[in-house]
Design an enzyme around this catalytic site. Structure first.
Site, mmCIF file in Angstrom:
data_model
loop_
_atom_site.group_PDB
_atom_site.id
_atom_site.type_symbol
_atom_site.label_atom_id
_atom_site.label_comp_id
_atom_site.label_asym_id
_atom_site.label_seq_id
_atom_site.Cartn_x
_atom_site.Cartn_y
_atom_site.Cartn_z
ATOM 1 N N SER A 71 0.802 -1.229 0.000
ATOM 2 C CA SER A 71 0.000 0.000 0.000
ATOM 3 C C SER A 71 0.834 1.279 0.000
ATOM 4 O O SER A 71 0.286 2.372 -0.178
ATOM 5 C CB SER A 71 -0.942 0.007 1.203
ATOM 6 N N ASP A 128 -16.449 0.596 -1.157
ATOM 7 C CA ASP A 128 -15.563 -0.508 -0.794
ATOM 8 C C ASP A 128 -16.321 -1.466 0.112
ATOM 9 O O ASP A 128 -16.412 -1.268 1.329
ATOM 10 C CB ASP A 128 -14.324 0.031 -0.060
#
Length: 669
Positions: free
Chosen positions: A331, A355
């Site tokens: 990430s 999400d």
């Protein structure tokens, strides 16, 4: 008596005269031959024979130079030259059998098989006039024993020599590298240039890794020469002339040794790497790879068992993980994906992407946070590290667009650091895959392969140095300075430091408003997001991003469970960040291999780095131990002011001359 028993006097006289004439002729012929030979030698061959006679009566003996020192930004000496006593043999001065001499010496002083092997190698390369070391670092007792019996060993001497030493042992070993004996490959490289070959006559060591290798030309110095008169037997008689050697230049590094030591302590026994840069100029403040090794063992020659241990260890201590280890960035790649979306106009910062904890593409489900994060915009996608946001973004952008945007940041490229051996890693695109695979089916880029790129997985494989360099570019408003280790060269005569001009920076031409949006989100990561605990109570505002990268692929439908996996199959923890957020003076990238989430194991290391550089604070022993165990997020205990930090015993350059609890500085700059 018969008159026939006597020769006629006239006949005898004639025979005698004939003999005299023959003798005279032979004598004249011999003298003629001698005169002709003398004429040939003295007149016709005079020049050639005179030169040969001169060569037979003189010899040129090289004088190796003193190697330059290496020291950090504060002048702390990291690589020095230690005076030692060496047992040496000059073959031209020995009498009788050399093997017998070695056997006799072995009865007096400890000589190992590898000492004799090394001696014979050097002997084969020598003309016999220079002393050849048999043993280095003799003890006082050994010196006394050999000196007392020296009359037994013609040609054997005890000489004071200079031995390369690394006073802090394993500390910063991957940055410094080491010197080792010149091998056949080194010799072939030196012979490519006659001036270089001449400059290494008499030298038996050369830089092998790190700064020692990259700055070999500057550190080595200039070899001197002594012209010796020799007897017909080859024995040295007297010195005719001397051209003094010139010591090598010293190399000053941007490295902060105290910071380097702190990071190595924080990583502890774990495998990992950290690179700390000044984003304003590219100076490498710390260059860490763990586990480390002691470079001192290579100077006099590493034994076979130690070499085998170093090479076969699963921890690979000789691997410089900072710029030769490659990893998926996880990430920590998302801030750069966010910049790409803004710079290329792919997605406005306020666009919401839901999400739910996964994203389906074709027949594959790409996982995100269990339970989902709900609607995500650019800011919250970074703060809470939404995978779905970046899955969909990667799908919209495509692999070629991602590749072309990321390449100028240095991903998959050589950063240009002044160290040899850097690897490129992999910034994938279709052309890369066609080269990487053999069959047509393997070479074809699949649409689903693009999805994982958005979260720093898939084929992405970068070095920690590349991640730190890209982070520094974000911190420095898009102006990328290539990283550099060395900042100056020290004149061996005047000791003046001459700065090394830094490489020219590269402007990535990022829009200030887009930089501000990403910076604000990265600040949010440290204030309310995945790095909040690590930066709780900090006296400054920093920006950063945590990352967790898979070491192995998890099968479809399975969940990651560290407890059920082998250690080296577990996720890597990463962190990238910079501080202070408003006017960054430091940028960092950290990885701890197979240790879990970056917020838990890597962000705490970055926090202590920032505290050190911005606040002058050193963590407490309790806090260091907690970070080593992966449980130290928010700092524990009372930090120590840097000026009060004491160096541990055994880390002084010379324990007899300097307090063992204090660092050594021999520069005075």
């Amino acid at each position: 008596m018969s008159m026939h028993s006597f020769s006629h006097p006239g006949a005898e006289s004639a025979r005698f005269r004939r003999r005299i004439a023959v003798a005279r002729a032979v004598t004249l012929i011999c003298f003629g031959l001698i005169i002709a030979r003398l004429f040939y030698l003295q007149i016709q061959e005079h020049a050639s024979l005179s030169a040969k006679a001169e060569r037979n009566s003189t010899a040129i003996v090289p004088i190796p130079p003193e190697r330059g020192l290496i020291f950090d930004r504060q002048g702390v000496v990291l690589a020095a030259n230690k005076p030692v006593f060496s047992l040496e043999i000059t073959p031209a001065k020995t009498q009788g059998d050399l093997d017998a001499l070695l056997s006799d010496l072995a009865r007096v002083v400890r000589i190992e098989a590898r000492d004799i092997s090394r001696f014979r190698t050097l002997l084969a390369e020598s003309k016999g006039l220079s002393p050849i070391p048999l043993r280095t670092m003799l003890s006082g007792e050994e010196i006394a024993i050999v000196s007392a019996q020296r009359f037994r060993f013609p040609g054997v001497e005890i000489n004071a020599r200079s031995l390369r030493t690394y006073p802090f042992g394993q500390l910063a070993s991957h940055a410094l590298g080491y010197i080792g004996r010149i091998n056949d490959a080194d010799r072939r490289a030196l012979e490519d240039s006659e001036p270089t070959r001449q400059n290494y006559l008499g030298s038996d060591h050369i830089g092998k890794l790190g700064i020692e290798q990259r700055y070999e030309t500057q550190l080595h110095g200039t070899t001197g020469f002594e012209r010796m008169e020799t007897a017909a037997s080859g024995q040295a008689m007297r010195s005719l002339s001397v051209q003094a050697a010139r010591a090598g230049q010293g190399v000053q590094l941007a490295l902060d040794l105290q910071l380097q030591r702190l990071i190595e302590l924080l990583l502890g026994n774990r495998r990992g790497a950290a690179v700390v840069l000044d984003p304003r100029n590219g100076d490498v403040l710390s260059f860490v790879s763990t586990p480390t090794f002691d470079p001192n063992i290579f100077v006099t020659g590493v034994d076979r068992d130690t070499w085998k241990t170093l090479n076969e260890s699963t921890d690979r201590p000789l691997l410089n993980r900072a710029f030769r280890g490659t990893y998926p960035p996880g990430s920590t790649y998302k801030p750069f994906m966010a910049m790409a979306s803004l710079e290329l106009g792919k997605r406005a910062p306020g666009v919401l992407i839901n999400d739910p904890g996964y994203w389906d593409f074709g027949n594959h489900r790409f996982r995100s946070h269990e339970g989902g994060l709900g609607p995500m915009n650019l800011f919250t996608s970074l703060v809470y590290s939404s995978n779905v946001y970046y899955y969909t973004l990667a799908n919209e952008m495509g692999v070629e667009t991602i590749h072309d945007f990321m390449s100028p940041f240095g991903f998959g490229q050589l950063t240009g650091i002044d160290l040899d051996g850097e690897v490129r890693g992999v910034l994938p695109n279709q052309a890369w895959k066609r080269k990487a695979y053999r069959t047509a089916a393997q070479q074809k880029w699949q649409a689903g392969e693009t999805i994982s790129l958005g979260i720093g997985q898939g084929y992405n494989n970068f070095t920690i140095l590349q991640l730190a360099t890209a982070t520094a570019a974000l911190a420095n408003n898009g102006l990328l300075h290539p990283p550099r280790m060395a900042t100056g060269l020290e004149d061996p005569d005047t000791h003046a430091i001459h700065p090394i001009a830094p490489p020219a920076p590269r402007d990535l031409k990022l829009r200030p408003e887009n930089l501000a949006l990403v910076r604000d989100a990265l600040i949010g990561v440290t204030v309310q997001g995945t790095a909040r605990k690590a930066f709780l109570g900090a006296k400054y505002v920093s920006a950063g991003k945590t990352g967790t990268a898979q070491a192995v692929t998890i099968k479809q439908g399975h969940r990651y469970n560290a407890a059920k996996m082998q250690e080296q199959e577990r996720d890597h923890g990463l962190y990238m960040g910079f501080a202070p957020a408003g006017a960054p003076r430091v940028a960092v990238a950290v990885i701890v291999e197979n240790a879990g989430g970056g917020g838990q194991v890597s962000a705490p290391i970055a926090r202590r780095i920032f505290d050190y550089l911005l606040e002058g604070e050193y963590p407490s022993e309790e806090d260091i131990e907690a970070v080593q165990q992966g449980i130290g997020t928010t700092p524990r205990g009372k930090p120590v002011r840097l000026e009060d930090v004491r160096w541990p015993e055994g880390m002084a350059l010379d324990p007899d001359d300097a307090p063992a609890s204090e660092p050594v500085s021999a520069r005075g700059h």
